[in-house]
Design a protein around this motif. Structure first.
Motif, PDB file in Angstrom:
ATOM      1  N   UNK A 148      35.856  39.338  34.681  1.00 35.04           N
ATOM      2  CA  UNK A 148      36.958  38.384  34.608  1.00 35.04           C
ATOM      3  C   UNK A 148      36.595  37.054  35.228  1.00 35.04           C
ATOM      4  N   UNK A 149      35.943  37.099  36.399  1.00 33.77           N
ATOM      5  CA  UNK A 149      35.564  35.867  37.086  1.00 33.77           C
ATOM      6  C   UNK A 149      34.508  35.102  36.301  1.00 33.77           C
ATOM      7  N   UNK A 150      33.571  35.824  35.701  1.00 31.86           N
ATOM      8  CA  UNK A 150      32.533  35.155  34.916  1.00 31.86           C
ATOM      9  C   UNK A 150      33.124  34.489  33.678  1.00 31.86           C
ATOM     10  N   UNK A 151      34.131  35.139  33.091  1.00 33.51           N
ATOM     11  CA  UNK A 151      34.793  34.531  31.939  1.00 33.51           C
ATOM     12  C   UNK A 151      35.528  33.261  32.366  1.00 33.51           C
ATOM     13  N   UNK A 152      36.137  33.305  33.551  1.00 39.52           N
ATOM     14  CA  UNK A 152      36.830  32.134  34.067  1.00 39.52           C
ATOM     15  C   UNK A 152      35.867  30.971  34.283  1.00 39.52           C
ATOM     16  N   UNK A 153      34.692  31.267  34.846  1.00 38.77           N
ATOM     17  CA  UNK A 153      33.679  30.238  35.068  1.00 38.77           C
ATOM     18  C   UNK A 153      33.238  29.639  33.740  1.00 38.77           C
ATOM     19  N   UNK A 154      32.989  30.516  32.761  1.00 33.94           N
ATOM     20  CA  UNK A 154      32.515  30.051  31.456  1.00 33.94           C
ATOM     21  C   UNK A 154      33.539  29.151  30.779  1.00 33.94           C
ATOM     22  N   UNK A 155      34.804  29.507  30.885  1.00 36.56           N
ATOM     23  CA  UNK A 155      35.856  28.683  30.272  1.00 36.56           C
ATOM     24  C   UNK A 155      35.878  27.288  30.867  1.00 36.56           C
ATOM     25  N   UNK A 156      35.744  27.209  32.184  1.00 40.12           N
ATOM     26  CA  UNK A 156      35.803  25.907  32.841  1.00 40.12           C
ATOM     27  C   UNK A 156      34.556  25.085  32.533  1.00 40.12           C
ATOM     28  N   UNK A 157      33.396  25.733  32.590  1.00 36.86           N
ATOM     29  CA  UNK A 157      32.150  25.000  32.379  1.00 36.86           C
ATOM     30  C   UNK A 157      31.996  24.542  30.931  1.00 36.86           C
ATOM     31  N   UNK A 158      32.427  25.386  29.990  1.00 35.03           N
ATOM     32  CA  UNK A 158      32.225  25.061  28.583  1.00 35.03           C
ATOM     33  C   UNK A 158      33.332  24.177  28.017  1.00 35.03           C
ATOM     34  N   UNK A 159      34.568  24.429  28.423  1.00 32.18           N
ATOM     35  CA  UNK A 159      35.700  23.750  27.790  1.00 32.18           C
ATOM     36  C   UNK A 159      36.599  22.971  28.748  1.00 32.18           C
ATOM     37  N   UNK A 160      36.322  23.030  30.048  1.00 35.33           N
ATOM     38  CA  UNK A 160      37.191  22.371  31.010  1.00 35.33           C
ATOM     39  C   UNK A 160      38.538  23.031  31.142  1.00 35.33           C
ATOM     40  N   UNK A 161      38.586  24.342  30.895  1.00 35.25           N
ATOM     41  CA  UNK A 161      39.841  25.095  30.908  1.00 35.25           C
ATOM     42  C   UNK A 161      39.882  26.010  32.130  1.00 35.25           C
ATOM     43  N   UNK A 162      41.006  25.981  32.840  1.00 36.96           N
ATOM     44  CA  UNK A 162      41.201  26.819  34.017  1.00 36.96           C
ATOM     45  C   UNK A 162      41.680  28.208  33.595  1.00 36.96           C
ATOM     46  N   UNK A 163      41.772  29.116  34.592  1.00 37.50           N
ATOM     47  CA  UNK A 163      42.127  30.505  34.281  1.00 37.50           C
ATOM     48  C   UNK A 163      43.148  31.055  35.259  1.00 37.50           C
ATOM     49  N   UNK A 164      43.897  32.044  34.784  1.00 40.33           N
ATOM     50  CA  UNK A 164      44.755  32.862  35.638  1.00 40.33           C
ATOM     51  C   UNK A 164      44.330  34.309  35.428  1.00 40.33           C
ATOM     52  N   UNK A 165      43.737  34.922  36.443  1.00 39.47           N
ATOM     53  CA  UNK A 165      43.227  36.279  36.302  1.00 39.47           C
ATOM     54  C   UNK A 165      44.333  37.318  36.488  1.00 39.47           C
ATOM     55  N   UNK A 166      44.267  38.344  35.643  1.00 32.88           N
ATOM     56  CA  UNK A 166      45.285  39.391  35.677  1.00 32.88           C
ATOM     57  C   UNK A 166      44.624  40.756  35.521  1.00 32.88           C
ATOM     58  N   UNK A 167      44.677  41.569  36.588  1.00 33.34           N
ATOM     59  CA  UNK A 167      44.228  42.954  36.477  1.00 33.34           C
ATOM     60  C   UNK A 167      45.339  43.738  35.804  1.00 33.34           C
ATOM     61  N   UNK A 168      45.033  44.360  34.686  1.00 30.16           N
ATOM     62  CA  UNK A 168      46.063  44.914  33.819  1.00 30.16           C
ATOM     63  C   UNK A 168      46.689  46.200  34.360  1.00 30.16           C
ATOM     64  N   UNK A 169      47.943  46.404  33.954  1.00 29.68           N
ATOM     65  CA  UNK A 169      48.708  47.578  34.340  1.00 29.68           C
ATOM     66  C   UNK A 169      50.175  47.210  34.506  1.00 29.68           C
ATOM     67  N   UNK A 170      51.068  48.148  34.217  1.00 30.45           N
ATOM     68  CA  UNK A 170      52.502  47.879  34.354  1.00 30.45           C
ATOM     69  C   UNK A 170      53.249  49.189  34.499  1.00 30.45           C
ATOM     70  N   UNK A 171      54.438  49.123  35.075  1.00 31.32           N
ATOM     71  CA  UNK A 171      55.298  50.294  35.276  1.00 31.32           C
ATOM     72  C   UNK A 171      54.500  51.449  35.896  1.00 31.32           C
ATOM     73  N   UNK A 172      53.799  51.118  36.980  1.00 33.21           N
ATOM     74  CA  UNK A 172      52.912  52.085  37.625  1.00 33.21           C
ATOM     75  C   UNK A 172      53.700  52.920  38.632  1.00 33.21           C
ATOM     76  N   UNK A 173      53.595  54.248  38.509  1.00 32.33           N
ATOM     77  CA  UNK A 173      54.284  55.139  39.448  1.00 32.33           C
ATOM     78  C   UNK A 173      53.321  56.057  40.193  1.00 32.33           C
ATOM     79  N   UNK A 174      52.043  55.730  40.161  1.00 28.30           N
ATOM     80  CA  UNK A 174      51.007  56.496  40.858  1.00 28.30           C
ATOM     81  C   UNK A 174      50.556  55.698  42.083  1.00 28.30           C
ATOM     82  N   UNK A 175      50.816  56.196  43.304  1.00 29.79           N
ATOM     83  CA  UNK A 175      50.443  55.447  44.512  1.00 29.79           C
ATOM     84  C   UNK A 175      48.971  55.056  44.564  1.00 29.79           C
TER      85      UNK A 175
END
Length: 317
Positions: free
Chosen positions: A44-71
């Motif tokens: 994810x971080x490497x993709x963020x770096x590539x986006x900024x270096x290649x296109x001048x685009x920033x990133x918002x990183x999101x580790x996926x998952x939702x409605x989690x009921x497992x501690x």
């Protein structure tokens, strides 16, 4: 039709059996590759770096998952978001981490959610002390039952001086009132269309109604009052007409490039993001990573019934 389609996609997103099948099928790998940066924080971080270096685009990183009921999974999710913040900080990028309240404990305990969010926001603040950029813990907005709890959580941490931001949904009837309050608070707010199904008492049902409300909300977000309060508008859409409208209103009311931003999704019409960046606009892509990619991918499909061909391909390839 659209509401039925979205409700069906939400059902598929929450189906454990479907998630297991889709995430372990080679035939569906193209969906993962299209919408997800990879399984690890590093990817994810490497993709963020590539986006900024290649296109001048920033990133918002999101580790996926939702409605989690497992501690155990909640603990892993919180750790992954901590690791993402550190990885981005080391690369001297915006420490911009998105979070769903239901993935950090809300299903089990709202109090647990606040504790985890507080820890994450404090870590982002610490890491950002010597770094320039737009740093924040961005609260994603989920289904209608989470509106009030998510806003309250954001406001609590904001009142403590922590770097947080909030997502509001244009399809919800209540959003104008919610936005007015956030403008007065001088918040950072990401405006999205909204990908969850809700009835007519809660939500606008037609595309034209939603777009009309989006324009009204954009006018408020770029008002002179919002500017004087230190409000930071984030317009999250791939609709180029709304981009043009936001820029028009911004200029009319004295907003300059860099005082707001546009946000889009990784894998969805990235040419639009590149074109905006070339015009000197501040642009960010939502960059998901992690193993549980199916719920995210199927929501992207569910945003438009015309994406049915992608789902059919994934099911029958």
């Amino acid at each position: 039709m659209r509401r039925i389609w979205q409700a069906s996609m939400i059902g598929l997103a929450r189906s454990s059996a479907m998630k297991s099948f889709m995430q372990n099928s080679r035939a569906t790998s193209f969906l993962r590759n299209k919408y997800v940066a990879g399984e690890t924080v590093t990817a994810g971080a490497e993709r963020a770096v590539a986006l900024l270096e290649k296109n001048g685009i920033r990133s918002s990183l999101f580790f996926m998952g939702e409605y989690v009921d497992d501690p155990a999974l909640i603990a892993e999710t919180v750790q992954q978001k901590h690791d993402a913040a550190e990885a981005i900080a080391q690369r001297q990028l915006d420490i911009h981490i998105s979070v769903d309240p239901t993935q950090i404990g809300y299903v089990i305990s709202p109090q647990q959610t606040q504790g985890h969010a507080l820890k994450l926001a404090k870590e982002i603040k610490r890491l950002a002390e010597e770094s320039q950029g737009i740093h924040c813990l961005m609260f994603d907005m989920e289904d209608a039952s989470l509106n009030d709890p998510t806003i309250a959580l954001h406001n609590t941490l904001q009142d403590q001086g922590l770097p947080v931001a909030l997502t509001l949904q244009a399809y919800m009837r209540r959003t104008m009132e919610d936005m007015e309050k956030q403008v007065q608070r001088g918040s950072r707010v990401r405006l999205v269309k909204g990908a969850f199904a809700a009835g007519p008492k809660l939500a606008f049902q037609g595309t034209n109604e939603i777009k009309h409300n989006s324009r009204q909300l954009i006018e408020l977000m770029f008002s002179k009052t919002a500017k004087s309060k230190g409000f930071y508008p984030i317009i999250a859409t791939h609709d180029t007409n709304l981009h043009d409208f936001a820029i028009l209103v911004a200029r009319k009311n004295g907003w300059s490039k860099g005082e707001y931003e546009f946000e889009m999704l990784l894998g969805v019409r990235e040419d639009i993001a590149r074109n905006l960046a070339l015009q000197g606009e501040r642009v960010r892509l939502y960059v998901p990573f992690g193993r549980d990619w199916w719920p995210h991918a199927v929501r992207r499909i569910g945003e438009n019934p015309r994406n049915a061909v992608l789902l059919t391909r994934s099911l029958f390839s």
